[in-house]
Design a protein around this motif. Structure first.
Motif, PDB file in Angstrom:
ATOM      1  N   GLU A  60      42.895  43.673  31.773  1.00 22.97           N
ATOM      2  CA  GLU A  60      43.895  43.670  30.704  1.00 22.97           C
ATOM      3  C   GLU A  60      43.654  44.797  29.713  1.00 22.97           C
ATOM      4  O   GLU A  60      44.586  45.336  29.131  1.00 22.97           O
ATOM      5  N   ARG A 118      46.259  47.971  27.115  1.00 23.95           N
ATOM      6  CA  ARG A 118      46.427  47.751  25.686  1.00 23.95           C
ATOM      7  C   ARG A 118      46.341  49.016  24.871  1.00 23.95           C
ATOM      8  O   ARG A 118      45.833  49.020  23.759  1.00 23.95           O
ATOM      9  N   GLU A 120      48.856  32.708  28.794  1.00 26.87           N
ATOM     10  CA  GLU A 120      49.409  34.064  28.972  1.00 26.87           C
ATOM     11  C   GLU A 120      48.664  34.823  30.071  1.00 26.87           C
ATOM     12  O   GLU A 120      49.249  35.652  30.757  1.00 26.87           O
ATOM     13  N   LYS A 152      46.556  33.154  35.868  1.00 28.05           N
ATOM     14  CA  LYS A 152      46.938  34.186  36.834  1.00 28.05           C
ATOM     15  C   LYS A 152      45.814  34.332  37.867  1.00 28.05           C
ATOM     16  O   LYS A 152      44.658  33.966  37.619  1.00 28.05           O
ATOM     17  N   ALA A 168      48.282  41.180  37.930  1.00 26.02           N
ATOM     18  CA  ALA A 168      47.111  40.351  37.641  1.00 26.02           C
ATOM     19  C   ALA A 168      46.536  39.805  38.948  1.00 26.02           C
ATOM     20  O   ALA A 168      46.191  38.626  39.072  1.00 26.02           O
ATOM     21  N   GLN A 209      63.071  34.449  32.512  1.00 32.34           N
ATOM     22  CA  GLN A 209      62.063  34.896  31.539  1.00 32.34           C
ATOM     23  C   GLN A 209      62.664  35.192  30.165  1.00 32.34           C
ATOM     24  O   GLN A 209      62.099  34.872  29.146  1.00 32.34           O
ATOM     25  N   TRP A 250      53.076  40.997  23.572  1.00 31.27           N
ATOM     26  CA  TRP A 250      52.923  42.132  24.496  1.00 31.27           C
ATOM     27  C   TRP A 250      53.828  43.289  24.068  1.00 31.27           C
ATOM     28  O   TRP A 250      53.543  44.427  24.392  1.00 31.27           O
TER      29      TRP A 250
HETATM   30  O1  9MR Z   1      52.015  39.334  28.244  1.00 28.55           O
HETATM   31  C1  9MR Z   1      51.215  39.593  29.384  1.00 28.55           C
HETATM   32  C2  9MR Z   1      50.440  40.864  29.218  1.00 28.55           C
HETATM   33  O2  9MR Z   1      49.638  40.800  28.048  1.00 28.55           O
HETATM   34  C3  9MR Z   1      49.601  41.082  30.452  1.00 28.55           C
HETATM   35  O3  9MR Z   1      48.945  42.323  30.344  1.00 28.55           O
HETATM   36  C4  9MR Z   1      50.481  41.083  31.702  1.00 28.55           C
HETATM   37  C5  9MR Z   1      49.630  41.117  32.969  1.00 28.55           C
HETATM   38  O4  9MR Z   1      48.833  39.958  33.067  1.00 28.55           O
HETATM   39  O5  9MR Z   1      51.284  39.943  31.744  1.00 28.55           O
HETATM   40  C6  9MR Z   1      52.079  39.765  30.609  1.00 28.55           C
HETATM   41  O6  9MR Z   1      52.907  38.651  30.771  1.00 28.55           O
HETATM   42  C7  9MR Z   1      53.960  38.833  31.702  1.00 28.55           C
HETATM   43  C8  9MR Z   1      54.152  37.526  32.415  1.00 28.55           C
HETATM   44  O7  9MR Z   1      52.941  37.103  32.998  1.00 28.55           O
HETATM   45  C9  9MR Z   1      55.232  37.650  33.468  1.00 28.55           C
HETATM   46  N1  9MR Z   1      56.448  38.148  32.876  1.00 28.55           N
HETATM   47  C10 9MR Z   1      56.360  39.347  32.060  1.00 28.55           C
HETATM   48  C11 9MR Z   1      55.284  39.168  30.998  1.00 28.55           C
HETATM   49  C12 9MR Z   1      55.204  40.403  30.105  1.00 28.55           C
HETATM   50  O8  9MR Z   1      54.798  41.491  30.870  1.00 28.55           O
END
Ligand code: 9MR
Length: 384
Positions: free
Chosen positions: A13, A17, A86, A90, A130, A261, A343
Motif C-alpha cells: 500500500e 500513497r 478497507e 483483501k 491487492a 461502488q 483514498w
Molecule cells: O481505498 C483503497 C486504497 O487505499 C488501496 O490502496 C486500494 C488497493 O488495496 O484499494 C482501495 O479501495 C478500492 C476498493 O478496494 C475497491 N474499489 C475501489 C477502491 C478505491 O480504489
C-alpha cells in the motif's frame, strides 16, 4: 492539531500513497476548522438516522486507525452501522504467502464491531488488485493450479470468518472498462484479470459456486464501478454489467446482490432517471442492489468557500441516494468516513492536481459532520 496519518500500511500500500505529501501541503487550508466534539456531532449518528427509516448505513474502515486514533474510532462508533475493511480482507492481507494466512487485521475490525453490535462485510475474495505476486505466478502455471489457488483461498477465508461475516464481495471489478480508458482490454466485456486469463470467463461462476458450497447462507455479492453516471462510457459499462448479471442468473449461478461502488465524480453529469432505471433492471433479475463505496471526487475547479463547495457534493449525493432509494436500494456504505483518510486525497492518480484536497466523505478533515452528512441524513429521512 497535527494530522493523524495512517501509521503503518499493509504491504504494497505504501507505494500508492505518493499523494500524501500533497495532503500535508493542504493542511493549512483547514486550519480554521474545529476539532471534533460532541456538540458538533450530537446523536443520532448517521446509521441511527438510516435505521430509523429502514436503511443501513456503514463505511469502510482501517484497523490501524481504529486502534491508534481515538477521534477516528469515536467517529465510527457514532456514525457507522456496518464496517467494511478497507484493506484487511483483501487477498494480499489475508494470504500474503501461499498457505500462510493472517486474519489479525480483519479480526481487529470484527472484534471492534462485535463489541458495539456493528456487523462487518467482507471485501473482497477475488480481485485483480491487492493480489500477491506468489498468487499471480501460481495462477500463470495453468488452469488446474489457478482453480486450486482460488479454492484454497475461498475455502479457508469463508470457513474462518463464517460465524462473523455473512456478506462478501466474492468477485470485485470484473467488467472490463470500455474503450477510452487505459485499462488493458479483454477481447470481450470482462476484465482481462489473472483469473480470467487462467480460467476464462467461467472464473466468475466458479468463484460464486465455490463460495456457495462453502457457506450456503452467505450473501454473495458481485461488486463493480463506473456504472453510475450519465456518460457514454458509463452507459456501456452498465450494459456490460447487466448482460453479465443476466447471464449468471440465466445459468442459475448463485448470486444474491450487486454492489455498486459509486465513486462519483462531479465532472460527469448524473441522471437520476437513467441510473434509477438501471437499478430497476438489475433488481428485475432477482438480485438485491447495495451501494458499497460511495464518495465524491469534486470538479476540476471548486469554490473557495467551503460551505458552497461542500454543498455541490452534498446535492449530488442527495440526488444519488434519492434515485437509489426510489429504485429500492436500502444499503448505503461510504468508502471511508473522514476526508483526511480518503483514498481520494491519499492516492496520487485520483488526488486533485490543484493542491486542494477532495472533500469526498460525510465528515471533514477534523472529523466533523459537513453538508454531505446532512444531505445523507435528509435523504434517509425523506425517502419513501
Ligand atoms: O481505498 C483503497 C486504497 O487505499 C488501496 O490502496 C486500494 C488497493 O488495496 O484499494 C482501495 O479501495 C478500492 C476498493 O478496494 C475497491 N474499489 C475501489 C477502491 C478505491 O480504489
Amino acid at each position: 492539531m497535527s494530522p493523524a496519518l495512517p501509521p503503518s500500511l499493509p504491504a504494497g500500500e505504501a507505494t500508492r500513497r505518493t499523494a500524501l505529501s500533497m495532503a500535508l501541503a493542504g493542511m493549512a487550508a483547514t486550519a480554521h476548522a474545529q476539532q471534533a466534539s460532541p456538540e458538533l456531532n450530537p446523536p443520532p449518528g448517521l446509521w441511527q438516522v438510516a435505521r430509523g427509516r429502514g436503511f443501513t448505513f456503514g463505511a469502510a474502515v482501517q484497523a490501524n486507525m481504529l486502534a491508534t486514533d481515538p477521534l477516528y474510532a469515536a467517529a465510527y462508533e457514532r456514525e457507522a452501522g456496518v464496517l467494511v475493511p478497507e484493506f484487511e480482507a483483501k487477498w494480499s492481507s489475508l494470504q500474503p504467502k501461499e498457505g500462510e494466512f493472517d486474519f489479525s487485521g480483519l479480526d481487529a475490525i470484527v472484534n471492534w464491531g462485535q463489541a458495539r453490535g456493528r456487523p462487518v462485510r467482507g471485501h473482497a475474495l477475488v480481485w485483480h488488485e491487492a493480489f500477491p505476486d506468489w498468487a499471480l505466478a501460481a495462477i500463470a502455471e495453468g488452469p488446474q493450479r489457478a482453480r486450486g489457488v482460488m479454492a484454497a483461498h475461498i475455502s479457508r477465508v469463508l470457513n474462518t470468518t463464517r460465524a462473523r461475516i455473512r456478506d462478501w464481495d466474492v468477485v470485485n471489478e470484473i467488467v472490463a472498462d470500455p474503450p477510452g480508458s487505459d485499462t488493458p482490454q479483454a477481447d470481450g466485456e470482462l476484465r482481462n484479470s489473472p483469473f480470467f486469463r487462467a480460467l476464462g470467463p467461467g472464473y466468475i461462476e466458479t468463484a460464486l459456486r465455490m463460495s456457495r458450497e462453502q457457506d450456503p447462507t452467505l450473501r454473495l455479492v458481485l461488486n463493480d464501478y463506473g456504472v453510475e453516471e450519465d456518460t457514454p462510457w458509463a452507459e456501456e459499462k452498465r450494459r456490460r454489467l447487466l448482460n453479465l448479471v443476466r447471464d449468471l442468473v440465466r445459468k442459475r449461478v448463485p448470486l444474491d446482490a450487486v454492489g455498486i461502488q459509486a465513486h462519483l465524480q462531479m465532472r460527469n453529469p448524473f441522471s437520476p432517471a437513467i441510473f434509477g432505471s438501471f437499478l430497476r433492471a438489475l433488481r428485475a433479475e432477482g438480485v438485491s442492489v447495495l451501494i458499497t463505496e460511495l464518495d465524491v471526487r469534486e470538479g476540476d475547479s471548486v469554490p473557495e468557500d467551503y460551505v458552497a463547495r461542500d454543498r455541490l457534493v452534498a446535492d449530488r449525493v442527495a440526488a444519488f441516494i434519492s434515485a437509489s432509494a426510489e429504485a429500492g436500494v436500502r444499503t448505503f456504505l461510504t468508502w471511508g468516513l473522514v476526508d483526511r483518510f480518503s483514498w481520494t486525497v491519499i492516492q496520487a492518480d485520483v488526488a486533485r492536481r490543484d493542491g486542494k484536497l477532495h472533500r469526498a466523505l460525510p465528515l471533514d478533515w477534523e472529523y466533523n459532520r459537513k453538508e454531505m452528512w446532512r444531505a445523507m441524513a435528509r435523504s434517509f429521512n425523506t425517502a419513501a
